[in-house]
Scaffold this active site. Structure first.
Site, PDB file in Angstrom:
ATOM      1  N   ASP A  58     -26.085 -36.783  13.019  1.00 22.00           N
ATOM      2  CA  ASP A  58     -25.021 -36.006  12.385  1.00 22.00           C
ATOM      3  C   ASP A  58     -25.679 -35.290  11.210  1.00 22.00           C
ATOM      4  O   ASP A  58     -26.002 -35.904  10.196  1.00 22.00           O
ATOM      5  CB  ASP A  58     -23.917 -36.958  11.894  1.00 22.00           C
ATOM      6  N   ASP A  79     -11.240 -34.025   9.983  1.00 24.76           N
ATOM      7  CA  ASP A  79     -12.541 -34.344   9.388  1.00 24.76           C
ATOM      8  C   ASP A  79     -12.624 -33.754   7.988  1.00 24.76           C
ATOM      9  O   ASP A  79     -12.786 -32.550   7.819  1.00 24.76           O
ATOM     10  CB  ASP A  79     -13.654 -33.793  10.298  1.00 24.76           C
ATOM     11  N   LYS A  81     -26.370 -26.474   5.287  1.00 26.10           N
ATOM     12  CA  LYS A  81     -25.651 -26.267   6.542  1.00 26.10           C
ATOM     13  C   LYS A  81     -24.780 -25.014   6.483  1.00 26.10           C
ATOM     14  O   LYS A  81     -24.578 -24.346   7.504  1.00 26.10           O
ATOM     15  CB  LYS A  81     -24.784 -27.494   6.818  1.00 26.10           C
ATOM     16  N   GLU A 141     -18.834 -31.900  16.671  1.00 22.44           N
ATOM     17  CA  GLU A 141     -18.544 -33.092  15.872  1.00 22.44           C
ATOM     18  C   GLU A 141     -17.259 -33.810  16.315  1.00 22.44           C
ATOM     19  O   GLU A 141     -17.249 -35.039  16.431  1.00 22.44           O
ATOM     20  CB  GLU A 141     -18.501 -32.728  14.377  1.00 22.44           C
TER      21      GLU A 141
HETATM   22  P1  ADP Z   1     -20.149 -34.294   5.284  1.00 19.64           P
HETATM   23  O1  ADP Z   1     -19.593 -34.456   6.663  1.00 19.64           O
HETATM   24  O2  ADP Z   1     -19.595 -33.100   4.566  1.00 19.64           O
HETATM   25  O3  ADP Z   1     -21.631 -34.346   5.241  1.00 19.64           O
HETATM   26  P2  ADP Z   1     -19.195 -37.000   4.572  1.00 19.64           P
HETATM   27  O4  ADP Z   1     -18.304 -37.197   5.726  1.00 19.64           O
HETATM   28  O5  ADP Z   1     -20.379 -37.888   4.451  1.00 19.64           O
HETATM   29  O6  ADP Z   1     -19.627 -35.496   4.381  1.00 19.64           O
HETATM   30  O7  ADP Z   1     -18.269 -37.158   3.258  1.00 19.64           O
HETATM   31  C1  ADP Z   1     -18.803 -37.104   1.977  1.00 19.64           C
HETATM   32  C2  ADP Z   1     -17.671 -37.088   0.988  1.00 19.64           C
HETATM   33  O8  ADP Z   1     -16.890 -38.270   1.124  1.00 19.64           O
HETATM   34  C3  ADP Z   1     -18.133 -37.057  -0.476  1.00 19.64           C
HETATM   35  O9  ADP Z   1     -17.391 -36.094  -1.190  1.00 19.64           O
HETATM   36  C4  ADP Z   1     -17.812 -38.451  -0.953  1.00 19.64           C
HETATM   37  O10 ADP Z   1     -17.536 -38.480  -2.349  1.00 19.64           O
HETATM   38  C5  ADP Z   1     -16.573 -38.758  -0.160  1.00 19.64           C
HETATM   39  N1  ADP Z   1     -16.279 -40.193  -0.076  1.00 19.64           N
HETATM   40  C6  ADP Z   1     -17.070 -41.187   0.397  1.00 19.64           C
HETATM   41  N2  ADP Z   1     -16.475 -42.378   0.294  1.00 19.64           N
HETATM   42  C7  ADP Z   1     -15.249 -42.149  -0.276  1.00 19.64           C
HETATM   43  C8  ADP Z   1     -14.148 -42.990  -0.657  1.00 19.64           C
HETATM   44  N3  ADP Z   1     -14.191 -44.315  -0.493  1.00 19.64           N
HETATM   45  N4  ADP Z   1     -13.052 -42.388  -1.200  1.00 19.64           N
HETATM   46  C9  ADP Z   1     -13.005 -41.055  -1.382  1.00 19.64           C
HETATM   47  N5  ADP Z   1     -14.006 -40.219  -1.055  1.00 19.64           N
HETATM   48  C10 ADP Z   1     -15.123 -40.756  -0.503  1.00 19.64           C
HETATM   49 MG    MG Z   2     -19.354 -34.524   8.585  1.00 21.06          MG
END
Ligand code: ADP
Ligand code: MG
Length: 583
Positions: free
Chosen positions: A11, A173, A72, A149
């Site tokens: 991913d 998502d 990205k 995704e």
């Molecule tokens: P992406 O798909 O954009 O790469 P992710 O799915 O990994 O991102 O999500 C990252 C985001 O999720 C960040 O903004 C992070 O702060 C937020 N995040 C992670 N855990 C939590 C949580 N427990 N509560 C709220 N936000 C969260």
């Molecule tokens: Mg993602």
């Protein structure tokens, strides 16, 4: 299988990148540079060394000119980015991330890893997909397949693995910098994207910024200094805001403490920030942003020409869906409980690994998750309009089908001014009336010292449930810090997400049964009996179970309405479905 034939699942996210692979028939995450989620940040350290992940993310605060984030967003564009005086294409920056992932996989699996499945957003066009492929090639990976995704998320849940399934799935998502909603349809091994909507500039980063901005405004009010003008102070504030935000997903309040946010004010004194933020306060700050995601969910449904109840599964993925308000908004919009059993920031990578396993011809088992089969909560009372007291209410802290281990806390207030003790009754079940559920235990907190202006006290109730179903309940009085702990035994269950969906359908059917007291024509009664027995079959597919439960509900409704034509039509439908099962 020879390890060098392994295909890895990746991913490649805007904020975080995640690596997964099939091991012993199950998709599992492999840490990269020691991290489950590898921040998608690349930098050149002062030593000239390339750094990827958290070190790069930390470096970004002090040396943004040597660091690149969110690449990205630029994939497929002709632009280049500068890093430490050199220019790079988006493919090259992504390749630094992929290279570390490939090396991490080789270290664990042994031997050469050359093949990968990489995910992209459903809306990515050909150029963007091509760029992703090229990034893989630069990193020495042959990209066997690029998959969407939302499709990967559905695969992680095991949907579409049994070829006969026919399912419409909505995937919500919400990540760090982007929001995507996709409606996909799975049938006989094919996945159609029915609609996508989203906002490329909406995600967790915005929530951090809202919270940081609130603190910066308060700081400006008090000290007449705008922290946004101080690069490092602002970056620290953003980091602290993100930590507090994450804390607020499981706790009712979080403390933000930044010492020496500025080493000297105009008079030469150091300045600090210390502030408690309540969950409700944070939710208010981001309410309009979450509202926008719901507007986009509606748009996707419209584009697909579907109503919320045409959707058979709703999946929440992306780290930001851990915010409790997201769950509540989705339930309100979709009229059904979304699935959250699979770790929302791992789902896409796990699905990529499943796809990789399918290509490599590996046996794949459904992911098993430990969940709590019942909601867990406490008995509460509420003062309604006109001072009327509503007692015996059940307030769940941990909802059923939540993956364990889990920890949740919530704040409660005493009812009567001057009240010095509280009895805590812990229940397990789904009934809104507390006493209709199973009492797990009760205990008293005594000697409260109310010191709120209205004579009430606030307590935080914390539930910690481990994989063995041991529930630790801790109650802390907010003002005095007085603490009482109890250990109770709750039920646990080991289920695949598909089992859970099946149980949910069964439950729904049971509810309609409870409500109905009409008398049926013997033919209809026999048919309903046959349906009930079918629903009890353990190997029934979740899709069929849902359809059968739906037909049963329709029949009961039509009987109640005394609409004979409808009864007949729905009975025919049910007969067809039962024939399908009985084959
Ligand atoms: P992406 O798909 O954009 O790469 P992710 O799915 O990994 O991102 O999500 C990252 C985001 O999720 C960040 O903004 C992070 O702060 C937020 N995040 C992670 N855990 C939590 C949580 N427990 N509560 C709220 N936000 C969260
Ligand atoms: Mg993602």
């Amino acid at each position: 299988m020879n390890q060098s034939d392994k295909i890895i699942g990746i991913d490649l996210g805007t904020t975080n990148s995640v690596l997964a692979v099939i091991q012993d028939g199950l998709p599992v995450l492999l840490p990269v540079n020691g991290e489950r989620l590898l921040p998608s940040v690349v930098g050149i350290a002062p030593s000239g060394e390339v750094v990827v992940g958290t070190p790069a993310r930390n470096q970004w605060v002090v040396a943004p000119e040597r660091t690149v984030r969110s690449i990205k967003r630029k994939m497929g564009k002709a632009e280049t980015v500068g890093m430490a005086g050199q220019t790079y294409t988006p493919q090259e920056i992504s390749a630094f991330i992929l290279k570390d992932m490939r090396e991490a996989a080789q270290a664990v699996l042994g031997g050469d890893v050359r093949r990968a499945v990489i995910t992209v957003p459903a809306y990515f066009n050909e150029t963007q997909r091509q760029a992703t492929l090229e990034a893989g090639e630069i990193a020495g990976l042959m990209v066997e397949r690029i998959i969407n995704e939302p499709t990967a998320s559905a695969l992680a849940y095991g949907y579409g693995l049994a070829g006969d399934q026919h399912l419409k799935v909505l995937v919500y998502d919400l990540g760090g910098g982007t929001f995507d909603v996709s409606i996909i349809e799975l049938h006989s091994g094919v996945v159609d994207v029915l609609a996508t909507a989203g906002d490329n500039l909406l995600g967790g980063d915005d929530f951090d910024e809202r919270l940081a901005a609130m603190l910066a405004d308060e700081f400006a009010e008090e000290h007449d200094i705008d922290l946004r003008q101080h690069h490092q102070a602002w970056a620290r504030l953003l980091r602290a805001a993100e930590e507090a935000k994450i804390e607020l997903s499981s706790a009712p309040f979080a403390e933000i403490k930044l010492e020496y946010i500025l080493t000297r004010d105009r008079k030469g004194y150091p300045l600090h920030i210390q502030r408690e933020v309540e969950r409700s306060e944070f939710e208010e700050l981001i309410a309009d942003l979450l509202g926008r995601t719901i507007t986009l969910v509606r748009k996707a449904l419209e584009d697909a020409k579907l109503r919320p109840n045409d959707i058979e599964r709703v999946l929440l993925v992306g780290g930001s869906t851990r915010i409790p308000a997201v769950w509540e908004l989705i339930v309100a919009q979709m009229g059904q409980e979304p699935h959250i059993e699979i770790d929302p920031d791992a789902a896409v990578a796990l699905g990529a690994a499943v796809q990789a396993g399918i290509i490599a011809g590996e046996e794949i088992d459904a992911i098993l998750v430990d969940v709590t089969p019942y909601s867990l909560g406490i008995e509460t009372a509420q003062v309604g309009y006109g001072g009327r007291l509503y007692a015996d209410l059940f307030t769940p802290l941990v909802r059923r089908n939540t993956t364990v281990p889990v920890q949740k806390s919530q704040m409660f207030t005493t009812i009567v001014p001057g009240q010095e003790q509280i009895r805590i009754n812990v229940y397990q079940g789904e009934n809104p009336t507390a006493s209709q559920n199973v009492l797990l235990g009760d205990f008293m907190i005594e000697g409260l010292k109310p010191n709120r202006a209205d004579g009430l006290s606030e307590v935080t109730v914390n539930f910690q449930l481990d994989v063995n179903g041991i529930l630790d309940v801790t109650v802390v009085e907010r003002q005095s810090g007085k603490r009482v702990s109890e250990q109770l035994k709750a039920s646990r269950q080991r289920l695949s997400p598909d089992d859970i969906a099946r149980s949910q359908a069964k439950l729904a059917a049971a509810y309609t049964e409870m409500e109905a007291d009409e008398t049926f024509d013997p033919g209809v009664a026999a048919l309903l009996d046959r349906a009930r027995k079918t629903l009890e079959q353990p190997d029934l597919s979740a899709g069929l179970a849902d359809d059968i439960a739906g037909a049963v509900a329709n029949i009961r409704h039509a009987v109640a309405e005394e609409d004979d034509a409808q009864v007949e039509a729905y009975c025919d439908e049910l007969i067809d479905l039962l024939m399908e099962v009985e084959g």
